[in-house]
Scaffold this active site. Structure first.
Site, PDB file in Angstrom:
ATOM      1  N   ARG A  50      55.315  30.686  32.911  1.00 46.32           N
ATOM      2  CA  ARG A  50      53.882  30.850  32.691  1.00 46.32           C
ATOM      3  C   ARG A  50      53.071  30.007  33.673  1.00 46.32           C
ATOM      4  O   ARG A  50      51.987  30.396  34.099  1.00 46.32           O
ATOM      5  CB  ARG A  50      53.516  30.451  31.249  1.00 46.32           C
ATOM      6  CG  ARG A  50      52.062  30.789  30.879  1.00 46.32           C
ATOM      7  CD  ARG A  50      51.698  30.263  29.495  1.00 46.32           C
ATOM      8  NE  ARG A  50      51.667  28.818  29.471  1.00 46.32           N
ATOM      9  CZ  ARG A  50      52.093  28.068  28.451  1.00 46.32           C
ATOM     10  NH1 ARG A  50      52.607  28.621  27.380  1.00 46.32           N
ATOM     11  NH2 ARG A  50      52.018  26.756  28.524  1.00 46.32           N
ATOM     12  N   TYR A 103      27.794  40.206  39.033  1.00 47.65           N
ATOM     13  CA  TYR A 103      28.686  41.264  38.530  1.00 47.65           C
ATOM     14  C   TYR A 103      28.469  41.424  37.015  1.00 47.65           C
ATOM     15  O   TYR A 103      28.525  40.435  36.270  1.00 47.65           O
ATOM     16  CB  TYR A 103      30.118  40.841  38.857  1.00 47.65           C
ATOM     17  CG  TYR A 103      31.209  41.746  38.377  1.00 47.65           C
ATOM     18  CD1 TYR A 103      31.322  43.044  38.858  1.00 47.65           C
ATOM     19  CD2 TYR A 103      32.157  41.296  37.468  1.00 47.65           C
ATOM     20  CE1 TYR A 103      32.349  43.877  38.431  1.00 47.65           C
ATOM     21  CE2 TYR A 103      33.191  42.108  37.039  1.00 47.65           C
ATOM     22  CZ  TYR A 103      33.276  43.405  37.516  1.00 47.65           C
ATOM     23  OH  TYR A 103      34.296  44.213  37.093  1.00 47.65           O
ATOM     24  N   ASP A 175      31.140  33.673  43.631  1.00 46.39           N
ATOM     25  CA  ASP A 175      31.983  34.876  43.640  1.00 46.39           C
ATOM     26  C   ASP A 175      31.880  35.484  45.040  1.00 46.39           C
ATOM     27  O   ASP A 175      30.851  36.030  45.419  1.00 46.39           O
ATOM     28  CB  ASP A 175      31.505  35.849  42.554  1.00 46.39           C
ATOM     29  CG  ASP A 175      32.412  37.076  42.407  1.00 46.39           C
ATOM     30  OD1 ASP A 175      33.105  37.425  43.382  1.00 46.39           O
ATOM     31  OD2 ASP A 175      32.414  37.687  41.317  1.00 46.39           O
ATOM     32  N   LYS A 200      40.334  43.597  44.806  1.00 49.91           N
ATOM     33  CA  LYS A 200      39.587  44.385  45.795  1.00 49.91           C
ATOM     34  C   LYS A 200      40.271  44.273  47.162  1.00 49.91           C
ATOM     35  O   LYS A 200      41.342  44.793  47.349  1.00 49.91           O
ATOM     36  CB  LYS A 200      38.127  43.923  45.808  1.00 49.91           C
ATOM     37  CG  LYS A 200      37.508  43.798  44.400  1.00 49.91           C
ATOM     38  CD  LYS A 200      37.272  45.138  43.737  1.00 49.91           C
ATOM     39  CE  LYS A 200      36.859  45.065  42.270  1.00 49.91           C
ATOM     40  NZ  LYS A 200      35.687  44.288  41.963  1.00 49.91           N
TER      41      LYS A 200
HETATM   42  C1  LIG Z   1      35.378  43.828  40.655  1.00 52.71           C
HETATM   43  C2  LIG Z   1      34.700  42.518  40.653  1.00 52.71           C
HETATM   44  C3  LIG Z   1      35.102  41.521  39.792  1.00 52.71           C
HETATM   45  C4  LIG Z   1      36.153  41.735  38.731  1.00 52.71           C
HETATM   46  O1  LIG Z   1      37.436  42.066  39.219  1.00 52.71           O
HETATM   47  P1  LIG Z   1      38.463  42.790  38.223  1.00 52.71           P
HETATM   48  O2  LIG Z   1      39.797  42.619  38.797  1.00 52.71           O
HETATM   49  O3  LIG Z   1      38.007  44.218  38.136  1.00 52.71           O
HETATM   50  O4  LIG Z   1      38.320  42.113  36.886  1.00 52.71           O
HETATM   51  C5  LIG Z   1      34.460  40.297  39.871  1.00 52.71           C
HETATM   52  N1  LIG Z   1      33.471  40.084  40.758  1.00 52.71           N
HETATM   53  C6  LIG Z   1      33.059  41.043  41.609  1.00 52.71           C
HETATM   54  C7  LIG Z   1      31.965  40.740  42.578  1.00 52.71           C
HETATM   55  C8  LIG Z   1      33.645  42.291  41.576  1.00 52.71           C
HETATM   56  O5  LIG Z   1      33.217  43.256  42.400  1.00 52.71           O
END
Ligand SMILES: *Cc1c(COP(=O)(O)O)cnc(C)c1O
Length: 382
Positions: A50, A103, A175, A200
């Site tokens: 973990r 987001y 972020d 992403k």
């Molecule tokens: C998609 C996204 C997230 C979340 O990612 P997930 O893997 O879908 O939870 C967080 N911040 C931004 C800016 C995003 O585009």
């Protein structure tokens, strides 16, 4: 070392892996120890699945190197990276400032779970800049930044926000999913915790949800402790996929950024499009900040169509052959979705429907032909 080289050399296996160039997938919960002393000692690199395996450690090290951070921790999604970063810097009775362009699910977390645990959130205009100081309270613990804004692509003045927060001893979180550390380095800009939805561009193949938080020196202790207490963990398979994606990030991001900009430039010339939201376009309101702070562009941007009815919009979108309609972005395939930004502390005006486009790795000419046929359907008699 340049980032392009770091992407290739970081997180590589040690000699224990028989010369394998990729760190293998470790599927294990239990790590056996040879002796009682080893089991009870602190010198073992791995103690329990973990907490870490060679697969997750390799990805952590690669991202930490790229971010220039003291420590990276992995979490099961990008959203979990946002929520973990927030949970590690505040507690009951404290106050959090969050960008109004954040987001959506991060906003929802603040308004529900965080509120339930006694942390109050104020949303601020992403373009407030140094004026953020006017929102600080004695109990403000942290400032959450996202650049560019989700769905609307405004460019906050990160250096101004960070300088104000630092002057007041307030922790900053950013972020950085759009730019990735290849195009913008949050920690070098003075940010304390850098957040990535590695789902992403990092993983880049639309086959895994995974997130990462990287701490600047001095901020790793609270991050690692909160991560451990929450029991967050990532599978070896998912870490492997993200690290494999990371190896080609520089190529993919450059190509997708180029394609996205080509689509944006073409869309700007079309009468069906009222506005293109893309900070790398010279006419964009965020262009000067983007130019100053970022070293390149990602392939995700927005368009506001001229006012049009739902049936016409459906004809446009339903008939697209190369642009898939689905959430997430940053994968190899082009995507398009409607965007409905929620704003409570600032406004974002668009008369027609707002769409978000993620440029994939297809030939730009084919993508433009697909959009061109779509725009013709948009204005055709229904
Ligand atoms: C998609 C996204 C997230 C979340 O990612 P997930 O893997 O879908 O939870 C967080 N911040 C931004 C800016 C995003 O585009």
């Amino acid at each position: 070392m340049k980032d392009e080289t770091l992407l290739i050399t970081s997180g590589r296996p040690g000699p224990a892996h028989f010369g394998a160039v990729s760190t293998p997938v470790y599927r294990t919960s239990t790590i056996l120890h040879e002796t009682l002393a080893a089991l009870e000692g602190a010198s073992q690199p791995f103690t329990y699945g973990r907490r870490a395996t060679p697969s997750t450690r390799a990805l952590e090290e690669a991202i930490a190197a790229l971010e220039g951070g003291a420590r990276t921790v992995l979490v099961p999604s990008g959203l979990a990276a946002c929520t973990l970063a927030i949970l590690s810097v505040c507690g009951a009775g404290q106050h959090l400032l969050v960008s109004d362009g954040v987001y959506g699910p991060t906003r929802a977390f603040c308004q529900t779970v965080l509120k339930r645990y006694g942390v109050e959130t104020t949303f601020y205009d992403p373009l407030i800049g140094a004026g953020i100081a006017g929102q600080f309270r004695p109990e403000t613990a942290a400032l959450f930044i996202e650049t560019p804004s989700s769905l609307t692509f405004e460019m906050p003045d990160v250096p101004a926000l960070v300088a104000a927060a630092r002057a007041h001893g307030i922790t900053t979180l950013l972020d950085n999913t759009w730019a990735t550390p290849l195009l913008f380095k949050p920690l070098a800009a003075g940010v304390d915790l850098a957040i990535l939805a590695a789902t992403k561009y990092i993983a880049g193949h639309s086959d895994v949800n995974i997130g990462a938080v990287t701490a600047a020196p001095g901020h790793e202790k609270a991050l690692v402790e909160t991560h451990g207490r929450l029991g967050l963990t990532v599978s070896g398979d998912d870490a492997f996929l993200a690290l494999r994606g990371l190896r080609t990030l520089a190529l993919r991001l450059a190509r997708q950024g180029e394609t996205g900009l080509a689509l944006a430039c073409w869309l700007e010339t079309r009468p069906e499009v009222a506005r293109v939201l893309h900070p790398a376009l010279p006419g964009d309101p965020g262009h000067a900040v983007w130019r100053r702070d970022f070293s390149g562009t990602a392939g995700l941007f927005g368009i506001a169509l001229a006012p049009v009815g739902k049936p016409a919009l459906a004809r446009f979108m339903d008939g697209l052959e190369l642009f898939g309609m689905g959430y997430s972005w940053g994968g190899f395939e082009s995507l398009i979705v409607p965007a409905n930004p929620v704003r409570t502390a600032s406004t974002f005006a668009a008369d027609g429907p707002l769409l978000r486009i993620s440029a994939g790795l297809e030939a730009p000419e084919d993508l433009i032909a697909d959009l061109s046929a779509g725009l013709a359907r948009l204005t055709a008699e229904g």
